[in-house]
Design a protein around this motif. Structure first.
Motif, mmCIF file in Angstrom:
data_model
loop_
_atom_site.group_PDB
_atom_site.id
_atom_site.type_symbol
_atom_site.label_atom_id
_atom_site.label_comp_id
_atom_site.label_asym_id
_atom_site.label_seq_id
_atom_site.Cartn_x
_atom_site.Cartn_y
_atom_site.Cartn_z
ATOM 1 N N LEU A 24 0.947 -1.105 0.009
ATOM 2 C CA LEU A 24 -0.008 -0.052 0.025
ATOM 3 C C LEU A 24 0.816 1.205 -0.066
ATOM 4 O O LEU A 24 1.563 1.408 0.693
ATOM 5 N N VAL A 26 0.578 5.573 0.192
ATOM 6 C CA VAL A 26 -0.430 6.737 0.393
ATOM 7 C C VAL A 26 0.152 7.895 0.349
ATOM 8 O O VAL A 26 1.157 7.940 1.069
ATOM 9 N N GLU A 30 -4.136 12.323 -0.312
ATOM 10 C CA GLU A 30 -4.907 11.515 -0.863
ATOM 11 C C GLU A 30 -5.951 10.790 -0.150
ATOM 12 O O GLU A 30 -5.750 10.684 0.979
ATOM 13 N N HIS A 31 -7.017 10.419 -0.920
ATOM 14 C CA HIS A 31 -8.085 10.013 -0.094
ATOM 15 C C HIS A 31 -8.510 8.348 -0.608
ATOM 16 O O HIS A 31 -8.419 8.210 -1.613
ATOM 17 N N VAL A 32 -8.095 7.422 0.452
ATOM 18 C CA VAL A 32 -8.061 5.888 -0.086
ATOM 19 C C VAL A 32 -9.112 5.417 0.799
ATOM 20 O O VAL A 32 -9.284 5.544 1.876
ATOM 21 N N ILE A 195 -7.578 7.939 4.884
ATOM 22 C CA ILE A 195 -7.964 6.448 4.782
ATOM 23 C C ILE A 195 -9.028 6.051 5.543
ATOM 24 O O ILE A 195 -9.130 6.185 6.876
ATOM 25 N N ALA A 207 -13.826 8.124 -2.875
ATOM 26 C CA ALA A 207 -12.251 8.178 -2.572
ATOM 27 C C ALA A 207 -11.423 8.348 -3.846
ATOM 28 O O ALA A 207 -12.181 7.777 -4.958
ATOM 29 N N HIS A 208 -10.164 8.759 -3.816
ATOM 30 C CA HIS A 208 -9.397 8.599 -5.066
ATOM 31 C C HIS A 208 -8.764 7.291 -5.543
ATOM 32 O O HIS A 208 -8.906 6.904 -6.737
ATOM 33 N N THR A 209 -8.522 6.480 -4.586
ATOM 34 C CA THR A 209 -8.096 5.189 -4.560
ATOM 35 C C THR A 209 -8.830 4.449 -3.855
ATOM 36 O O THR A 209 -9.105 4.548 -2.485
ATOM 37 N N GLN A 210 -9.222 3.033 -4.403
ATOM 38 C CA GLN A 210 -10.220 2.199 -3.647
ATOM 39 C C GLN A 210 -9.538 0.805 -3.786
ATOM 40 O O GLN A 210 -8.817 0.300 -4.651
ATOM 41 N N TYR A 211 -9.585 -0.003 -2.539
ATOM 42 C CA TYR A 211 -9.030 -1.478 -2.502
ATOM 43 C C TYR A 211 -10.102 -2.078 -1.821
ATOM 44 O O TYR A 211 -10.902 -1.788 -1.053
ATOM 45 N N PRO A 220 -6.388 -3.894 -5.511
ATOM 46 C CA PRO A 220 -6.978 -2.576 -5.872
ATOM 47 C C PRO A 220 -8.324 -2.882 -6.873
ATOM 48 O O PRO A 220 -8.406 -3.750 -7.428
#
Length: 247
Positions: A24, A26, A30-32, A195, A207-211, A220
Motif C-alpha cells: 500500500l 498513500v 490522498e483519499h483512500v 484513509i 475516494a481517489h483510490t479504492q481497495y 485494487p
C-alpha cells in the motif's frame, strides 16, 4: 507498506493469518478507501497503519522512517504527530463537554499548543458546524453531531493522516454523506491524507483510490456509480495488476 503480514498465535491451534502480503502507498492529501466484509482484517490493517500494532513481517515506512527500527517511545511520538483516528463508535468521553473532548489530545502537547487548546477546540467545533454546541454536554448531541465532534478532535493536532474506521456506519445516509463531505473538506484544506475503512461501496466511491480486503489480501478495485430509476447503485471491478508488480 511492502509485503505486510500479520499473524496471531492461537493456543492449541495453528497460527491465525489475518493479513497476507499487503502492499500500500498513500501520498499526502490522498483519499483512500478499503472495503471488505466484517472479519476480513480491516481493523487490523488500520491498527498497523496507525502504529498501534506491528506487523509480523514486511516493511512499513512512514515519512521515510522504517518503523521496524523505532523503539516504542519513538513510535509513540511518530504516531502522535502523524495520525488521528475517527471511530464508528465516536469514543468520546461522556463526562466532558464538546470543547473538552476536542481539546483532550492537546493536553499531551507543550508550549502554545497546550495553552491555546481551548481556543483551538472552539475554532474546530465552529469549522464542523457546531458553533452553537461549544461547551455543551456530549450526551445532549445527536449521533451525527457526536461524529462531528470526533472529527474535530481528530483534527486538533493537525495530523498528516486521518484514519477513519467505518465513520458513517452508525449514521443515516444523509448524515453519513455530510460527515464524509466534512472529512474530505478538512483534509483538502490541511493537506492531510484520509484513509477510510468501510463496508459501504457508496462511501468507498468517494475516494481517489479504492481497495478490497478479502481473506487478508489487499486488491485494487474501481467503484462505479450509476443512477437507475432514482436509485444510486454502486458496483466494483478488480483492477488488473501489472505483471511486473505481481512478480
Amino acid at each position: 507498506m511492502r509485503g505486510i503480514a500479520r499473524t496471531f498465535e492461537v493456543p492449541g491451534a495453528p497460527p491465525l493469518q489475518i493479513l497476507t502480503d499487503v502492499n500500500l502507498d498513500v501520498a499526502a492529501g490522498e483519499h483512500v478507501a478499503v472495503v471488505g466484509r466484517s472479519g476480513t482484517g480491516k481493523s487490523t490493517l488500520l491498527n498497523l497503519i496507525g502504529l498501534i500494532d506491528q506487523p509480523t513481517s514486511g516493511t512499513y515506512t512512514v515519512e521515510r522512517q522504517d518503523t521496524r527500527r523505532l523503539g516504542e517511545a519513538r513510535r509513540a511520538r511518530l504516531r502522535g504527530r502523524t495520525f488521528s483516528f475517527v471511530f464508528q463508535s465516536f469514543n468520546l468521553i461522556a463526562g466532558l463537554s464538546t470543547t473538552e473532548n476536542v481539546a483532550a489530545p492537546l493536553l499531551y502537547d507543550t508550549g502554545s499548543a497546550f495553552w491555546t487548546r481551548t481556543r483551538r477546540a472552539e475554532e474546530l467545533l465552529a469549522a464542523v458546524g457546531l458553533e452553537e454546541k461549544i461547551g455543551a454536554p456530549i450526551g445532549n448531541l445527536s449521533g451525527g453531531e457526536q461524529q462531528r465532534v470526533a472529527i474535530a478532535r481528530a483534527l486538533a493536532r493537525r495530523p498528516r493522516v486521518i484514519l477513519a474506521d467505518e465513520p458513517t456506519g452508525a449514521l443515516d445516509v444523509d448524515t453519513g454523506a455530510l460527515v464524509m463531505e466534512l472529512l474530505e473538506r478538512q483534509c483538502h484544506e490541511t493537506g492531510a491524507a484520509l484513509i477510510v475503512i468501510t463496508h459501504d461501496l457508496a462511501v468507498a466511491g468517494r475516494a481517489h483510490t479504492q481497495y478490497r480486503l478479502d481473506h487478508g489480501v489487499l486488491t485494487p478495485i474501481t467503484v462505479h456509480h450509476e443512477r437507475t430509476g432514482g436509485l444510486d447503485e454502486f458496483t466494483e471491478e478488480i483492477n488488473a495488476v501489472p505483471e511486473e508488480a505481481a512478480s
